[in-house]
Design a protein around this motif. Structure first.
Motif, PDB file in Angstrom:
ATOM      1  N   SER A  44       0.836  -1.196   0.000  1.00 54.96           N
ATOM      2  CA  SER A  44       0.000   0.000   0.000  1.00 54.96           C
ATOM      3  C   SER A  44       0.873   1.250   0.000  1.00 54.96           C
ATOM      4  N   ARG A  45       0.454   2.244  -0.756  1.00 57.00           N
ATOM      5  CA  ARG A  45       1.201   3.497  -0.861  1.00 57.00           C
ATOM      6  C   ARG A  45       0.320   4.664  -0.418  1.00 57.00           C
ATOM      7  N   GLN A  46       0.957   5.672   0.165  1.00 58.05           N
ATOM      8  CA  GLN A  46       0.256   6.879   0.602  1.00 58.05           C
ATOM      9  C   GLN A  46       1.096   8.101   0.252  1.00 58.05           C
ATOM     10  N   PRO A  47       0.457   9.163  -0.247  1.00 60.47           N
ATOM     11  CA  PRO A  47       1.203  10.396  -0.513  1.00 60.47           C
ATOM     12  C   PRO A  47       1.490  11.141   0.787  1.00 60.47           C
ATOM     13  N   VAL A  74       5.018   7.172  -0.054  1.00 57.61           N
ATOM     14  CA  VAL A  74       5.701   6.172   0.762  1.00 57.61           C
ATOM     15  C   VAL A  74       4.924   4.856   0.758  1.00 57.61           C
ATOM     16  N   GLU A  75       5.655   3.768   0.892  1.00 52.84           N
ATOM     17  CA  GLU A  75       5.042   2.442   0.997  1.00 52.84           C
ATOM     18  C   GLU A  75       4.752   2.136   2.456  1.00 52.84           C
ATOM     19  N   SER A  76       3.650   1.476   2.684  1.00 56.64           N
ATOM     20  CA  SER A  76       3.263   1.083   4.032  1.00 56.64           C
ATOM     21  C   SER A  76       4.207   0.000   4.553  1.00 56.64           C
ATOM     22  N   ASN A  77       4.474   0.066   5.843  1.00 56.58           N
ATOM     23  CA  ASN A  77       5.309  -0.970   6.458  1.00 56.58           C
ATOM     24  C   ASN A  77       4.467  -1.984   7.239  1.00 56.58           C
ATOM     25  N   PRO A 100      -1.169  -8.190  -0.927  1.00 55.43           N
ATOM     26  CA  PRO A 100      -0.845  -6.828  -0.476  1.00 55.43           C
ATOM     27  C   PRO A 100      -1.455  -6.492   0.878  1.00 55.43           C
ATOM     28  N   ASN A 101      -0.865  -5.489   1.523  1.00 54.75           N
ATOM     29  CA  ASN A 101      -1.360  -5.009   2.811  1.00 54.75           C
ATOM     30  C   ASN A 101      -2.346  -3.856   2.631  1.00 54.75           C
TER      31      ASN A 101
END
Length: 142
Positions: A44-47, A74-77, A100-101
C-alpha cells in the motif's frame, strides 16, 4: 490575501488531491493481486503532503496564502497478508502466497475524502472567480 492567490492555493490543493486519488486507485487496483514472494508483493502506498513553506517565506504577505505540495509517496510498512494455499499456481515452495497489505475499506474512505476535498477546492476557485467578476462589474457602473 489577494483573490489571485486563492487560485494558486486551491490549484495546489487540487493537484495534491489528484495525486491522492491516483495513489488510492493504484492501491485498490492491486488489492487482490497475489505473488509468490515478499519482495514482489505490492505494498500500500500513501502520498505525503506538506505546506509550501518556501513559497510562504518569500511571500510578502506572510503565511496567509500557503499552498500544499506533495513531498513523495511512501510504501506502508504494515505486514503483508500471507496465506497458506499450496494448490495456488503462485504458491512458493512452502505453499504460501503473498497478498498486499491494502485495506479496501480504508482506501474507499480515502477516496471519498480526496474526492470531496478536490470538489471543495473547485468551489473555492469558482467563488473567487465570481468575486473577481463582480468586482469588475462594479467598475463598469452596473
Amino acid at each position: 490575501m489577494s483573490l489571485f492567490n486563492v487560485f494558486d492555493v486551491s490549484g495546489s490543493a487540487m493537484r495534491a488531491q489528484s495525486v491522492r486519488l491516483n495513489t488510492t486507485a493504484s492501491n485498490l487496483s492491486n488489492a487482490n493481486s497475489v505473488s509468490s514472494s515478499v519482495e514482489q508483493t505490492y505494498r500500500s502506498r500513501q502520498p505525503v503532503f506538506a505546506a509550501q513553506m518556501s513559497r510562504a517565506e518569500s511571500n510578502l504577505e506572510g503565511a496567509s496564502s500557503v499552498g500544499v505540495e506533495v513531498k513523495g509517496i511512501v510504501e506502508s510498512n504494515k505486514p503483508l497478508n500471507i496465506e497458506y494455499n499450496p494448490n495456488h499456481p503462485m504458491a512458493d515452495e512452502k505453499g504460501y502466497i503473498y497478498k498486499p497489505n491494502v485495506n479496501v475499506m480504508e482506501e474507499m474512505a480515502n477516496m471519498i475524502s480526496a474526492s470531496r476535498a478536490y470538489q471543495t477546492n473547485i468551489q473555492i476557485a469558482d467563488n473567487a472567480k465570481k468575486m473577481l467578476s463582480r468586482t469588475l462589474q462594479i467598475g463598469q457602473g452596473r
